[in-house]
Design an enzyme around this catalytic site. Structure first.
Site, PDB file in Angstrom:
ATOM      1  CG  ASP A 297      -1.905   1.105   1.223  1.00  0.00           C
ATOM      2  OD1 ASP A 297      -2.848   1.140   0.406  1.00  0.00           O
ATOM      3  OD2 ASP A 297      -1.816   2.092   1.918  1.00  0.00           O
TER       4      ASP A 297
ATOM      5  CG  ASN B 231      -4.456  11.464  -5.711  1.00  0.00           C
ATOM      6  OD1 ASN B 231      -3.735  11.326  -6.720  1.00  0.00           O
ATOM      7  ND2 ASN B 231      -4.941  10.300  -5.212  1.00  0.00           N
TER       8      ASN B 231
ATOM      9  CG  HIS C 288      -7.082  12.937  -8.545  1.00  0.00           C
ATOM     10  ND1 HIS C 288      -7.329  11.786  -7.678  1.00  0.00           N
ATOM     11  CD2 HIS C 288      -7.795  13.777  -7.939  1.00  0.00           C
ATOM     12  CE1 HIS C 288      -7.955  12.104  -6.713  1.00  0.00           C
ATOM     13  NE2 HIS C 288      -8.326  13.276  -6.898  1.00  0.00           N
TER      14      HIS C 288
ATOM     15  CG  ASP D 197      -4.000   8.693 -12.644  1.00  0.00           C
ATOM     16  OD1 ASP D 197      -4.553   8.094 -11.512  1.00  0.00           O
ATOM     17  OD2 ASP D 197      -4.853   9.185 -13.464  1.00  0.00           O
TER      18      ASP D 197
ATOM     19  CD  GLU E 150      -4.825   4.315  -1.803  1.00  0.00           C
ATOM     20  OE1 GLU E 150      -4.901   4.807  -0.567  1.00  0.00           O
ATOM     21  OE2 GLU E 150      -5.346   4.202  -2.901  1.00  0.00           O
TER      22      GLU E 150
END
Length: 219
Positions: free
Chosen positions: A87, A95, A100, A104, A130
């Site tokens: 994680d 973010n 975002h 990404d 994630e």
């Protein structure tokens, strides 16, 4: 460092991606069908179906395998397998702070880093959001810990500031190793992942015979 990604569906070495090849095979099948050449039409329709099936097993953002592939493969693996749930630490703040689109890019880069140096037959799958899963068949407990911690170090030491000044990314890992079923391994790995988070993040949590739980030291 320039980001280099190779499509998982670059069939035939032509440089065409899966959707291009899918459309191509379907068009050729239609052409042969109009000529009454059903054998060739059928062959190209089968090729299109194979490409579509392959595409459904890949995460469209990171090009790693997806949860569907993970769920299919785990029951097929040998009895002894290691599963590491990964994680990204405090990814929401990435973010929120940088947007975002950069988030990404971080996910794609982490997926690439996780897949570097994996043993033969091992694979990485995007578990959701994630989170990623590293599946390591045919490896002993110590070897699995080394692989998981090497992945953690690759992410922690990556020059993230090249993507965005001030950016820092780390991961936490929960590692389960044993002969239990795939779902039970994932459940144990998930519990250990939360143990790594509670211990301060940027760590690998796992069980061994001597102690109930061991947390590797972070940098």
């Amino acid at each position: 460092m320039a980001e280099v990604r190779v499509s998982a569906y670059d069939e035939l070495g032509t440089g065409e991606t899966a959707p291009d090849l899918l459309t191509l095979h379907e068009s050729i099948a239609d052409l042969f069908a109009t000529r009454g050449d059903w054998r060739r039409a059928y062959r190209h329709l089968r090729s299109a179906l194979d490409i579509a099936r392959a595409g459904s097993l890949r995460d469209p953002l990171t090009s790693s395998y997806n949860r569907r592939y993970l769920d299919q493969r785990l029951p097929e693996l040998p009895a002894a397998v290691a599963v590491a749930l990964v994680d990204l630490d405090r990814f929401k703040s990435v973010n929120d702070t940088y947007g975002h689109l950069l988030g990404d890019r971080v996910l794609c880069r982490v997926a690439d880093l996780l897949q570097e140096g994996l043993p033969a037959d091992a694979f990485c799958a995007r578990y959701g959001g994630e989170e990623f899963a590293l599946v390591l068949p045919g490896i002993d407990h110590r070897g699995a810990v080394r692989v998981a911690d090497a992945a953690r170090l690759r992410v922690a030491r990556h020059p993230w500031s090249e993507l965005q000044p001030g950016l820092r990314v780390t991961i936490s890992v929960g590692l389960a190793h044993g002969t239990e079923s795939g779902p039970r391994q994932l459940h144990r790995a998930d519990n250990l992942l939360y143990a790594a988070k509670r211990a301060g993040r940027n760590k690998v949590a796992f069980h061994d015979r001597e102690t109930a739980q061991v947390i590797t030291h972070s940098e």
